[in-house]
Design a protein around this motif. Sequence first.
Motif, PDB file in Angstrom:
ATOM      1  N   ILE A 184      52.986  12.683  51.625  1.00 46.22           N
ATOM      2  CA  ILE A 184      53.868  11.879  52.473  1.00 46.22           C
ATOM      3  C   ILE A 184      53.029  10.869  53.251  1.00 46.22           C
ATOM      4  N   ALA A 185      53.471   9.635  53.286  1.00 44.55           N
ATOM      5  CA  ALA A 185      52.793   8.617  54.088  1.00 44.55           C
ATOM      6  C   ALA A 185      53.747   8.131  55.170  1.00 44.55           C
ATOM      7  N   GLY A 186      53.214   7.373  56.107  1.00 41.67           N
ATOM      8  CA  GLY A 186      54.094   6.845  57.143  1.00 41.67           C
ATOM      9  C   GLY A 186      53.337   6.088  58.211  1.00 41.67           C
ATOM     10  N   THR A 187      54.100   5.521  59.115  1.00 38.72           N
ATOM     11  CA  THR A 187      53.533   4.770  60.224  1.00 38.72           C
ATOM     12  C   THR A 187      54.503   4.819  61.393  1.00 38.72           C
ATOM     13  N   GLY A 188      54.005   4.520  62.571  1.00 41.26           N
ATOM     14  CA  GLY A 188      54.857   4.513  63.761  1.00 41.26           C
ATOM     15  C   GLY A 188      54.082   4.932  64.983  1.00 41.26           C
ATOM     16  N   THR A 189      54.312   4.267  66.077  1.00 39.41           N
ATOM     17  CA  THR A 189      53.716   4.708  67.334  1.00 39.41           C
ATOM     18  C   THR A 189      54.475   5.939  67.832  1.00 39.41           C
ATOM     19  N   ILE A 190      53.886   6.635  68.768  1.00 41.77           N
ATOM     20  CA  ILE A 190      54.549   7.803  69.343  1.00 41.77           C
ATOM     21  C   ILE A 190      54.347   7.800  70.856  1.00 41.77           C
ATOM     22  N   ALA A 191      55.401   8.152  71.571  1.00 42.26           N
ATOM     23  CA  ALA A 191      55.301   8.341  73.019  1.00 42.26           C
ATOM     24  C   ALA A 191      55.250   9.836  73.299  1.00 42.26           C
ATOM     25  N   ALA A 192      54.786  10.209  74.474  1.00 38.24           N
ATOM     26  CA  ALA A 192      54.653  11.624  74.818  1.00 38.24           C
ATOM     27  C   ALA A 192      55.985  12.359  74.747  1.00 38.24           C
ATOM     28  N   ASP A 193      57.108  11.632  74.917  1.00 35.26           N
ATOM     29  CA  ASP A 193      58.425  12.276  74.830  1.00 35.26           C
ATOM     30  C   ASP A 193      58.944  12.355  73.397  1.00 35.26           C
ATOM     31  N   GLY A 194      58.137  11.883  72.421  1.00 34.19           N
ATOM     32  CA  GLY A 194      58.529  11.977  71.015  1.00 34.19           C
ATOM     33  C   GLY A 194      59.233  10.765  70.459  1.00 34.19           C
TER      34      GLY A 194
END
Length: 266
Positions: A189-199
């Motif tokens: 599985i590949a992917g991208t995306g930022t993440i915040a501490a709240d998900g």
Amino acid sequence: MTRPSRDGALARPRALTLSAVPLAALLAVVGLAPLPYSVARPGQTTNVLGKDGSAEVISISGAPVRGTSGQLRMVAIMATAPRAEIRLGDVIDGWFRTDRAVMPKDSVFPAGMSDTKIAEHNLAEMKSSQDAATAAALRYLKKDPDRVKVTLKLSDVGGPSAGLLFSLGIIDKLDGDGSGGDLTGGRKIAGTGTIAADGTVGAVGGVALKTQAAERDGASAFLVPKAECSTAQATAGGLRLIPVTTLKGAVEALRALAKGGSVPSC
């Protein structure tokens, strides 16, 4: 009917010929002069469940760590260096290729910084992203961050766009799919995306190039921030695009994919 004089008949083409000289010179200058753009292309993909050199990308202490058989591949793009000279030919070539993207340099690199400062800035963004990824994953799993310690290591990659994959990797190593299996279902599985501490999952740049890198390296599915679905579709090829807006949604989608259930799609 009044006929133009001989002198008048010759004046116009001569004027046009003379005006073409500065135009040709201008085009020559533009063709040779550096332009304020950066040209990007598909970059590396890295399995966050594996190793970076000799060290694990994700190392965890303070809780049992399970073995994994699938892959979670974060995807990067490669852009020309901040001080690289991009000329008109490079820009035109990039416009006509699907595996290239021409972007204003200021949208790729912070303005007014040296190459060294830009590298430091990108690494700082990566460190902040890793901290948020760890916080989001442990919060999702309801684990005490004072007891469970996570170390993330990934060389030669900067920026925040690997956040989602780091969080998923931590979850897979600690909890899998929650029922004894891999969160990936054994898939790549590949992917991208930022993440915040709240998900919360955030959009990133270069998605059209990242899907190409993921397919090149054998991924079967690609997790993409929902807001960038239409951009990803243009170059997805045979990838299955899975839109996500939260870490919880991404985990649920992967669980469903592993069990052959209903999975969101772009």
